[in-house]
Design a protein around this motif. Structure first.
Motif, PDB file in Angstrom:
ATOM      1  N   THR A   6       0.842  -1.203   0.000  1.00  0.00           N
ATOM      2  CA  THR A   6       0.000   0.000   0.000  1.00  0.00           C
ATOM      3  C   THR A   6       0.872   1.246   0.000  1.00  0.00           C
ATOM      4  OG1 THR A   6      -1.849  -1.089   1.090  1.00  0.00           O
ATOM      5  CG2 THR A   6      -1.743   1.284   1.309  1.00  0.00           C
ATOM      6  N   GLN A  50      -7.726   0.646  -0.234  1.00  0.00           N
ATOM      7  CA  GLN A  50      -7.938  -0.636   0.418  1.00  0.00           C
ATOM      8  C   GLN A  50      -9.192  -0.621   1.285  1.00  0.00           C
ATOM      9  OE1 GLN A  50      -4.356  -1.997   2.278  1.00  0.00           O
ATOM     10  NE2 GLN A  50      -5.142  -4.043   2.642  1.00  0.00           N
ATOM     11  N   GLY A  86      -3.589  -2.736   6.150  1.00  0.00           N
ATOM     12  CA  GLY A  86      -4.906  -3.380   6.139  1.00  0.00           C
ATOM     13  C   GLY A  86      -4.874  -4.754   6.789  1.00  0.00           C
ATOM     14  N   ASP A 144      -5.934  -1.095  -4.843  1.00  0.00           N
ATOM     15  CA  ASP A 144      -5.405  -1.763  -3.647  1.00  0.00           C
ATOM     16  C   ASP A 144      -6.412  -2.817  -3.179  1.00  0.00           C
ATOM     17  OD1 ASP A 144      -3.669  -0.426  -0.736  1.00  0.00           O
ATOM     18  OD2 ASP A 144      -3.967  -2.472  -1.453  1.00  0.00           O
TER      19      ASP A 144
HETATM   20 MG   LIG Z   1      -2.196  -2.798   2.152  1.00  0.00          MG
END
Ligand SMILES: [Mg+2]
Ligand SMILES: Nc1ncnc2c1ncn2[C@@H]1O[C@H](COP(=O)(O)OP(=O)(O)OP(=O)(O)O)[C@@H](O)[C@H]1O
Ligand SMILES: Nc1ncnc2c1ncn2[C@@H]1O[C@H](COP(=O)(O)OP(=O)(O)OP(=O)(O)O)[C@@H](O)[C@H]1O
Ligand SMILES: [Mg+2]
Lengths: 227, 227
Positions: free
Chosen positions: A45, A90, B144, A166
C-alpha cells in the motif's frame, strides 16, 4: 507512465522509526497490467500510495508521465492526481454522506464537467460494475462488496491514464471478480496502465507482469519462502 | 449453540423496501466450523449480524445458547454479546484513538477483568496473530492486513463460545491465512463454535460444513450457477 527512483518511506512513531518501504526503483509501463504481491505489512500500500501521489516519499523521487511528482506542491499534486490517476483504496474511502451516484460523479465535477454529463458518465460506470439499481443508496446501506464496486466505478469514471487498485477484489465473489477484471483488462487494452496490489491468486491470469514486495523491498522475483 | 428461526431482515429506504435476508432457518452446532459462502450483496453479513446480536430481525427469532435473543432489551443483548460472542467485522471496526493493545484489552475490561490480567491476555492474543511488535501503534499506523489481525485477536481474547468472522482473511497473504486458520481451528477443537463468511476458497479445507446464501435465501446446497 509512472516510476519511482530510490523512493523510500519511513515513519517516526515516538522513539521508534518504522521503515514502510526501503529505497526502491520500479516503473509501470504504458498499457500494462502489473500485479504487486507480498505478505501483509510488507509495503504494498505504501508503494501504491507513492505512485498515486497520495504520500510524499521520505527519500527519492516519483515520476508520473515524465513529471517529477515528488517536487510538486500539495495543490499541484492534487491536480495531477485528478487529471491522470484513478485510485481504489484498500478501505474504499467512500464519502459517507453522499450516495453511490454522487460519489462516482465527484471526480468529474471536480474536473469542471457539467452536472448532466457527470451524471451520465457516472451511471455508465455504475452500470459496468453492476450497481445501477443501488445508485441512490448511501455507503452504509451497501454491503462490503457493493461498496468496493462503487469505489472501482469512481476510479474509472474519469478514464484516467493510470489506474491504481489496492485489493480491489478482497470483498468480491468469483463472479464479480470476473466482471471487474474483464472490464479493467479492456481499459488497459484501450491504453490505460494499471497496477493492482493483491493477495488474490484469481488475478494472476489477467496480469502482464508481477512484482513482489517483502519487508519493504521491491523485486522482480518471488522471494525464497514463497507466498 | 446459535440458531435463527424464520429470521428475516428488510430495510426501508425512501419508498423502496430492500430485503437483505428472506425469512431463514439455520443453526451453528456446538464445536463446528461453519463456512457461509455467497455472492456480493446476497445477505451474508446480514445473517452473521443477526447471529451476532448486532442487528434485530424484522421478523422471526434468534437463539443463542437456548436464550431467545430477539426478545432481549439493548442492554441485555449487549451483555449476552460480551459474554458469549466474539465478532470480526468486515471493516474491522477498530477504535481509532486506541492502540492495538488497548483495542484488544477492551472486551476484557468491559467484562470487569483487572488491567494487569487484561493486558497479559491481550498480549497473548496479539502474539498468536503475529502483532506483538506493533501493539503500541494506532490503527491508522497499521496496514490493512495488520488491522485485520488485531481485529481477530480482539474477537478471540475473551475465549467466547461463539466466534463470528466476516471475511477475516480478505486482507491477508497466504502465510497469514495459514496461521490464523490453524489458530481458529484449534479453538474449535477446544469447544468454541465458529461461523465464517468468506469468498476465499483457501478456507474450504478447514470447514466442517458449508452453507450458501443467494439473494437473501439460505440453503445447504450450492446454487445452480455456481460461485
Ligand atoms: Mg495494504
Ligand atoms: N442499512 C441498509 N439499508 C439498505 N440496504 C441494506 C442495508 N444493509 C444492507 N443492505 C442490503 O442488504 C443486502 C445484503 O447485504 P449484506 O451486507 O448482508 O451482503 P453480503 O452478502 O455480506 O455482501 P458482500 O459479500 O458484498 O459483503 C444488500 O443488497 C445490501 O445492499
Ligand atoms: N502511518 C504509519 N505509521 C507507522 N507505520 C506505518 C504507517 N503506515 C504504514 N505503516 C507500516 O508500514 C509497513 C507497510 O505498510 P503497508 O500498508 O504498505 O503494508 P501492505 O503491504 O499494504 O500490507 P497489507 O497486505 O496488510 O495491506 C507496515 O509495517 C505498516 O505497519
Ligand atoms: Mg458482507
Amino acid at each position: 507512465i509512472a516510476e519511482v527512483k530510490g523512493a523510500g518511506k519511513t515513519y517516526q512513531t515516538g522513539d521508534t522509526v518504522i521503515t514502510a518501504l526501503q529505497p526502491s526503483n520500479m516503473q509501470i509501463k504504458k498499457g500494462e497490467l502489473l500485479l504487486i504481491i507480498g505478505p501483509s505489512g510488507s509495503g504494498k500500500t505504501t508503494l501504491l500510495s507513492l505512485l498515486g501521489c497520495v504520500l510524499y516519499p521520505t527519500q527519492g523521487d516519483v515520476y508520473i508521465g515524465g513529471v517529477k511528482a515528488s517536487g510538486l506542491s500539495e495543490n499541484e499534486l492534487a491536480k495531477l492526481r485528478l487529471q491522470k490517476i484513478g485510485f481504489v483504496f484498500q478501505n474504499f474511502n467512500l464519502i459517507q454522506p453522499l450516495n453511490a451516484e454522487d460519489n462516482v460523479m465527484l471526480p468529474l465535477k471536480l474536473q469542471g464537467v457539467s452536472d448532466a454529463i457527470a451524471r451520465e458518465r457516472a451511471n455508465q460506470a455504475l452500470g459496468i460494475v453492476g450497481m445501477l439499481d443501488r445508485k441512490k443508496n448511501l455507503p452504509k446501506q451497501l454491503s462490503g462488496g457493493q461498496q468496493q464496486r462503487v469505489a472501482i466505478a469512481r476510479a474509472l469514471v474519469t478514464n484516467p491514464e493510470l489506474i491504481l487498485c489496492d485489493e480491489p477484489t478482497a470483498s468480491l465473489d468469483p463472479k464479480s471478480v470476473e466482471v471487474v477484471m474483464k472490464e479493467l483488462k479492456t481499459l488497459v487494452g484501450q491504453g490505460s496502465s494499471m497496477a493492482i496490489v493483491t493477495h488474490d491468486m484469481r488475478l494472476r491470469p489477467f496480469a502482464d507482469r508481477v512484482i513482489y514486495v517483502d519487508q519493504g523491498v521491491v523485486s522482480d522475483t518471488e522471494p525464497e519462502q514463497g507466498l
